[in-house]
Enzyme design. Structure first.
Site, PDB file in Angstrom:
ATOM      1  N   ASP A  52     -24.572 -20.838  -9.088  1.00  0.00           N
ATOM      2  CA  ASP A  52     -24.482 -19.450  -8.632  1.00  0.00           C
ATOM      3  C   ASP A  52     -23.116 -19.220  -8.000  1.00  0.00           C
ATOM      4  OD1 ASP A  52     -27.117 -19.141  -9.341  1.00  0.00           O
ATOM      5  OD2 ASP A  52     -27.892 -19.181  -7.290  1.00  0.00           O
ATOM      6  N   LYS A  53     -22.634 -18.000  -8.083  1.00  0.00           N
ATOM      7  CA  LYS A  53     -21.339 -17.645  -7.481  1.00  0.00           C
ATOM      8  C   LYS A  53     -21.270 -18.043  -6.005  1.00  0.00           C
ATOM      9  CE  LYS A  53     -18.364 -13.657  -6.529  1.00  0.00           C
ATOM     10  NZ  LYS A  53     -18.197 -12.188  -6.659  1.00  0.00           N
TER      11      LYS A  53
END
Length: 238
Positions: A52-53
């Site tokens: 995930d970012k």
């Protein structure tokens, strides 16, 4: 980016990705991604898996088609060992256990995942490493690689990841919230959070190299997580 490299050989590179950086380009293509940065330096790289970012930590990219196939198949066959660490709100009722709950896309809110019987099988092992009362430092092993898996599963048992805007309260960690004699410095008008991003880190990865030898990789915790843990430990000792 040189400081982010954990391991590199002719087949793949392992990076300690900072929080806030996309692993690969998104559909909009506006924000910079780790993959694009790597390609500027090393030429074409192949995506093996993603983070995930807002999750920091260990991610690998392959340098050639053979390595891409080799490592991708390991991830798909669940032969890799993926260990994460993170800070959650409160203390889990059971200090150790497994969460076996199917995860599906939320049909109402795009980009959000949810526990649902129509979802894909998802299994997370968790273990309490240190209980700070208001927060707990946890270790997770994911046997499946679903989008937002740890975040969704920890919300399910009532202990969402700290600073999680999608599945928790999204509130940053302020030193004043647990330090009784906290004072702002003279030059500051308002308090800056000690931790203002998702408190989840991809810590270890165990996989087989192209020669069949076991490779164990570890990404040190970023400064913000280390500083938060230090302050929580100080509070606990008082």
């Amino acid at each position: 980016m040189k400081d982010w490299i954990i391991f590199k050989n002719e087949d793949f590179i392992a990076i300690n990705k900072p929080s806030g950086l996309l692993s690969i380009p998104d559909r909009m293509g506006k924000d910079i991604s780790l993959k694009a940065m790597l390609q500027e330096t090393f030429g074409h790289v192949y995506t093996v898996h993603r983070l995930d970012k807002d999750t920091s930590g260990l991610i690998i990219f392959a340098f050639n088609e053979a390595a891409h196939k080799h490592f991708s198949q390991q991830f798909e066959a669940r032969l890799t060992e993926k260990i994460y660490q993170g800070l959650v709100i409160g203390t889990p009722v059971n200090h150790e256990g497994s969460i076996d709950a199917r995860i599906a896309e939320n049909t109402v809110r795009k980009g959000l995942m949810m526990i649902h019987s129509r979802g894909k099988d998802s299994l997370t092992d968790y273990k309490l490493l240190e209980d700070f009362g208001i927060y707990s430092w946890m270790q997770f092993r994911i046997h499946t690689g679903r989008t937002h898996q740890i975040r969704v599963h920890m919300k399910e048992i009532g202990n969402p990841i700290v600073c999680d805007e999608l599945y928790g309260d999204g509130k940053p960690v302020l030193l004043s919230s647990f330090k009784s004699k906290f004072k702002l410095s003279k030059n500051e008008l308002e308090e800056r959070p000690i931790l203002g991003r998702l408190a989840l880190h991809a810590f270890q990865l165990k996989l087989n190299g192209m020669d069949g030898q076991k490779i164990e990789l570890e990404a040190p915790l970023p400064k913000d997580l280390r500083a938060t843990l230090r302050q929580l430990e100080k509070r606990k000792k008082k």
